[in-house]
Design an enzyme around this catalytic site. Structure first.
Site, PDB file in Angstrom:
ATOM      1  N   ASN A 188       0.239  18.189 -21.330  1.00 17.45           N
ATOM      2  CA  ASN A 188      -0.092  17.146 -22.302  1.00 17.45           C
ATOM      3  C   ASN A 188      -0.209  17.674 -23.729  1.00 17.45           C
ATOM      4  O   ASN A 188      -0.851  17.035 -24.571  1.00 17.45           O
ATOM      5  CB  ASN A 188      -1.408  16.464 -21.903  1.00 17.45           C
ATOM      6  N   HIS A 223      -0.523   9.951 -28.227  1.00 16.95           N
ATOM      7  CA  HIS A 223      -0.839   8.637 -27.651  1.00 16.95           C
ATOM      8  C   HIS A 223      -1.580   7.773 -28.671  1.00 16.95           C
ATOM      9  O   HIS A 223      -1.403   6.544 -28.711  1.00 16.95           O
ATOM     10  CB  HIS A 223      -1.692   8.805 -26.385  1.00 16.95           C
ATOM     11  N   LYS A 252       3.571  11.136 -11.613  1.00 13.09           N
ATOM     12  CA  LYS A 252       2.671  10.297 -12.416  1.00 13.09           C
ATOM     13  C   LYS A 252       3.372   8.969 -12.664  1.00 13.09           C
ATOM     14  O   LYS A 252       4.496   8.942 -13.190  1.00 13.09           O
ATOM     15  CB  LYS A 252       2.369  10.958 -13.762  1.00 13.09           C
ATOM     16  N   HIS A 301       8.075   7.619 -27.476  1.00 14.75           N
ATOM     17  CA  HIS A 301       7.089   8.518 -26.886  1.00 14.75           C
ATOM     18  C   HIS A 301       7.288   9.962 -27.382  1.00 14.75           C
ATOM     19  O   HIS A 301       6.344  10.623 -27.822  1.00 14.75           O
ATOM     20  CB  HIS A 301       7.180   8.457 -25.363  1.00 14.75           C
ATOM     21  N   ARG A 333       0.811  -1.237   0.000  1.00 16.64           N
ATOM     22  CA  ARG A 333       0.000   0.000   0.000  1.00 16.64           C
ATOM     23  C   ARG A 333       0.838   1.277   0.000  1.00 16.64           C
ATOM     24  O   ARG A 333       0.352   2.345   0.346  1.00 16.64           O
ATOM     25  CB  ARG A 333      -0.987   0.022   1.166  1.00 16.64           C
ATOM     26  N   GLU A 384      -3.696  17.230 -11.494  1.00 19.77           N
ATOM     27  CA  GLU A 384      -4.226  17.551 -12.823  1.00 19.77           C
ATOM     28  C   GLU A 384      -5.712  17.923 -12.807  1.00 19.77           C
ATOM     29  O   GLU A 384      -6.502  17.436 -13.607  1.00 19.77           O
ATOM     30  CB  GLU A 384      -3.978  16.397 -13.802  1.00 19.77           C
ATOM     31  N   LYS A 443       8.341  22.346 -14.870  1.00 21.19           N
ATOM     32  CA  LYS A 443       7.479  21.246 -14.429  1.00 21.19           C
ATOM     33  C   LYS A 443       7.178  21.361 -12.937  1.00 21.19           C
ATOM     34  O   LYS A 443       6.050  21.131 -12.499  1.00 21.19           O
ATOM     35  CB  LYS A 443       8.126  19.894 -14.749  1.00 21.19           C
TER      36      LYS A 443
HETATM   37  P1  NAD Z   1      12.707   4.447 -22.112  1.00 27.46           P
HETATM   38  O1  NAD Z   1      12.571   4.423 -20.664  1.00 27.46           O
HETATM   39  O2  NAD Z   1      12.169   3.310 -22.892  1.00 27.46           O
HETATM   40  O3  NAD Z   1      14.235   4.681 -22.477  1.00 27.46           O
HETATM   41  C1  NAD Z   1      14.603   4.759 -23.827  1.00 27.46           C
HETATM   42  C2  NAD Z   1      15.678   3.732 -24.195  1.00 27.46           C
HETATM   43  O4  NAD Z   1      16.937   4.191 -23.743  1.00 27.46           O
HETATM   44  C3  NAD Z   1      15.474   2.376 -23.564  1.00 27.46           C
HETATM   45  O5  NAD Z   1      15.891   1.393 -24.464  1.00 27.46           O
HETATM   46  C4  NAD Z   1      16.385   2.420 -22.363  1.00 27.46           C
HETATM   47  O6  NAD Z   1      16.767   1.165 -21.879  1.00 27.46           O
HETATM   48  C5  NAD Z   1      17.542   3.183 -22.916  1.00 27.46           C
HETATM   49  N1  NAD Z   1      18.363   3.921 -21.966  1.00 27.46           N
HETATM   50  C6  NAD Z   1      17.942   4.574 -20.874  1.00 27.46           C
HETATM   51  N2  NAD Z   1      18.950   5.263 -20.338  1.00 27.46           N
HETATM   52  C7  NAD Z   1      20.035   5.018 -21.079  1.00 27.46           C
HETATM   53  C8  NAD Z   1      21.373   5.464 -21.031  1.00 27.46           C
HETATM   54  N3  NAD Z   1      21.779   6.364 -20.142  1.00 27.46           N
HETATM   55  N4  NAD Z   1      22.232   4.993 -21.947  1.00 27.46           N
HETATM   56  C9  NAD Z   1      21.809   4.127 -22.912  1.00 27.46           C
HETATM   57  N5  NAD Z   1      20.557   3.701 -23.040  1.00 27.46           N
HETATM   58  C10 NAD Z   1      19.671   4.149 -22.115  1.00 27.46           C
HETATM   59  O7  NAD Z   1      11.992   5.764 -22.731  1.00 27.46           O
HETATM   60  P2  NAD Z   1      11.912   7.277 -22.233  1.00 27.46           P
HETATM   61  O8  NAD Z   1      11.835   8.088 -23.454  1.00 27.46           O
HETATM   62  O9  NAD Z   1      12.922   7.580 -21.216  1.00 27.46           O
HETATM   63  O10 NAD Z   1      10.508   7.335 -21.495  1.00 27.46           O
HETATM   64  C11 NAD Z   1       9.304   7.107 -22.191  1.00 27.46           C
HETATM   65  C12 NAD Z   1       8.255   6.710 -21.217  1.00 27.46           C
HETATM   66  O11 NAD Z   1       8.086   7.730 -20.245  1.00 27.46           O
HETATM   67  C13 NAD Z   1       6.895   6.490 -21.848  1.00 27.46           C
HETATM   68  O12 NAD Z   1       6.341   5.301 -21.353  1.00 27.46           O
HETATM   69  C14 NAD Z   1       6.083   7.675 -21.397  1.00 27.46           C
HETATM   70  O13 NAD Z   1       4.720   7.389 -21.290  1.00 27.46           O
HETATM   71  C15 NAD Z   1       6.702   7.977 -20.070  1.00 27.46           C
HETATM   72  N6  NAD Z   1       6.531   9.367 -19.635  1.00 27.46           N
HETATM   73  C16 NAD Z   1       5.994   9.559 -18.404  1.00 27.46           C
HETATM   74  C17 NAD Z   1       5.851  10.838 -17.929  1.00 27.46           C
HETATM   75  C18 NAD Z   1       5.346  11.058 -16.534  1.00 27.46           C
HETATM   76  O14 NAD Z   1       5.028  12.199 -16.194  1.00 27.46           O
HETATM   77  N7  NAD Z   1       5.282  10.031 -15.717  1.00 27.46           N
HETATM   78  C19 NAD Z   1       6.241  11.933 -18.718  1.00 27.46           C
HETATM   79  C20 NAD Z   1       6.800  11.683 -19.966  1.00 27.46           C
HETATM   80  C21 NAD Z   1       6.947  10.385 -20.416  1.00 27.46           C
HETATM   81  N1  GLY Z   2       3.975  14.462 -18.399  1.00 27.36           N
HETATM   82  C1  GLY Z   2       2.769  15.122 -18.057  1.00 27.36           C
HETATM   83  C2  GLY Z   2       2.610  15.317 -16.602  1.00 27.36           C
HETATM   84  O1  GLY Z   2       3.456  14.956 -15.817  1.00 27.36           O
HETATM   85  O2  GLY Z   2       1.617  15.831 -16.207  1.00 27.36           O
END
Ligand code: NAD
Ligand code: GLY
Length: 404
Positions: free
Chosen positions: A284, A291, A181, A304, A159, A276, A266
């Site tokens: 967004n 998406h 998030k 993404h 939890r 939100e 942010k």
């Molecule tokens: P990811 O986490 O898939 O990383 C991208 C790639 O880079 C992966 O293959 C990973 O293993 C690799 N990688 C990571 N760090 C590395 C490094 N230092 N050196 C070499 N390779 C490395 O993708 P991302 O773009 O970081 O994140 C995308 C995700 O984040 C999506 O699922 C999206 O929905 C989410 N997101 C969430 C929020 C939020 O507010 N929570 C905001 C934006 C995006």
């Molecule tokens: N990435 C959008 C948010 O954190 O609200």
């Protein structure tokens, strides 16, 4: 929130480390040397009362005991993946151990395609196998996928347990590691299952981005462009005037500036509207269209940030058709995304009907109306609204899907 800082001078430094073609995995990065922070990290604070936390940004903070001190208890479970683990797990483990923390780790399969409930369960399996209790801190070591999943696991395990974000992609550094998030995808929609759960701290090592493939670096830039478009025209101007090019050339001062300014933006939005109810939805921009692209293409096909870039171009187009921005702002938005080496066109085969169906599964839908983040007024202004001419949306979808 932190004070705004001066942009670094136009970057002229040569690329730190050139990579192969975008997305290439064959040129596996070598393990970088551990570095000691030469200067104190920049700290941006997320003001959420008793749940406030620091974002430490600097080269080498990953190895720095002081970064973790006070944010991790006696036990930690590091969550990483099979790409990031071989690069950085040993160093984070060593830093935590030398701070007297007992450390376990769990390594997930890499990629957006694994951001699901089945993979999430691997974290719970490891936590239970290691007899971790509520005194354990989860440490998310990786990009947004690892961060969103570790954060969700922390929200749900027994939890709720604390967690710390150690972002290793530009996307995670400028966006996903901040704001709480967390969640996973469902085949019917992106990030549809999750929770709000704030980290105790964000430890962002700019040097860890040295190993990030070029395509991933560009993907993260789409969210920096977003802050410029929705609320920070000077940041947009800086990106346009050479900041984006310097980041793509891996200039560390430019990267640090972009991360710090993105986190300042942010942090301010999250502090104003954590759950939100209002202004946070502006973060967004481009995401409702984006998406739809990610879901339609299969998670992981479009990164993404690439999908957000396409969506941002569509949002700018729609805003212009509505007369809410002039063509100059639209063209600057699309021009900067292109300069960031990001896509601004819809993948072939996608239809307006497919967009409509997928956009109907969006967390911003209210009373059946798809609310969108649209640009309005001079650069840096936007609105979140369902009150737009549907014919203009038809025209944008038609134009981008090749029906105009
Ligand atoms: P990811 O986490 O898939 O990383 C991208 C790639 O880079 C992966 O293959 C990973 O293993 C690799 N990688 C990571 N760090 C590395 C490094 N230092 N050196 C070499 N390779 C490395 O993708 P991302 O773009 O970081 O994140 C995308 C995700 O984040 C999506 O699922 C999206 O929905 C989410 N997101 C969430 C929020 C939020 O507010 N929570 C905001 C934006 C995006
Ligand atoms: N990435 C959008 C948010 O954190 O609200």
């Amino acid at each position: 929130p932190a004070q705004r800082t001066q942009p670094p001078a136009r970057a002229t430094a040569p690329p730190r480390r050139m990579r192969g073609p975008p997305g290439a995995r064959s040129d596996a990065p070598s393990i970088p040397h551990a570095v000691t922070p030469a200067t104190a990290p920049a700290v941006v604070r997320v003001d959420l009362g008793a749940r406030s936390y620091p974002i430490s940004i600097g080269a080498g903070v990953l190895d720095d005991l002081a970064s973790y001190a006070g944010h991790v208890g006696k036990r930690a479970l590091i969550v990483t993946n099979d790409v990031v683990g071989p690069l950085y797990l040993e160093r984070v483990t060593a830093a935590l151990k030398s701070a007297g923390v007992a450390v376990d780790s769990v390594t997930l399969p890499d990629g957006e395609a694994h951001k699901d409930l089945a993979t999430l369960n691997l974290i719970f399996d490891a936590a239970l196998a290691g007899r971790h209790g509520r005194d354990t801190t989860l440490v998310a070591l990786g990009g947004g996928v690892v961060g969103d999943m570790a954060g969700f696991a922390a929200a749900a395990y027994q939890r709720g347990v604390p967690f710390v974000q150690v972002p290793t992609t530009l996307m995670a550094a400028v966006d996903s590691s901040v704001g709480g998030k967390t969640g996973v995808n469902h085949p019917a929609g992106k990030n549809m299952i999750g929770a709000f759960h704030q980290p105790n701290a964000v430890i962002c090592d700019v040097a860890a981005l040295d190993t990030l493939p070029d395509r991933e670096l560009a993907s993260g830039l789409s969210e920096v462009v977003k802050y410029g478009l929705i609320r920070d025209a000077p940041l947009f101007d800086w990106l346009e005037a050479g900041g984006a090019a310097a980041i793509l050339a891996r200039d560390r001062a430019a990267l640090t500036h972009a991360i710090r300014e993105s986190c300042v933006n942010k942090a301010a939005v999250v502090a104003a509207d954590e759950r939100e109810g209002g202004v946070r939805a502006t973060l967004n921009l481009g995401h409702t269209f984006g998406h739809a692209v990610e879901t339609a293409q299969g998670y992981g096909t479009f990164l993404h940030g690439e999908a957000v870039s396409v969506g941002t171009a569509m949002a700018a187009d729609l805003s212009c058709r509505l007369g809410w921005i002039d063509a100059g702002v639209r063209d600057r938005a699309v021009g900067l995304l292109r300069a960031c080496r990001l896509p601004v066109t819809v993948p072939s085969g996608m239809t307006p009907t497919q967009f409509r169906d997928l956009m109907a599964v969006d967390k911003k839908v209210q009373d059946g109306v798809v609310r969108l983040v649209l640009l309005k007024g001079p650069l840096g202004g936007c609105v979140v609204t369902g009150d737009y001419d549907p014919a203009a949306l038809d025209a944008t979808l038609g134009a981008f899907c090749g029906r105009e």
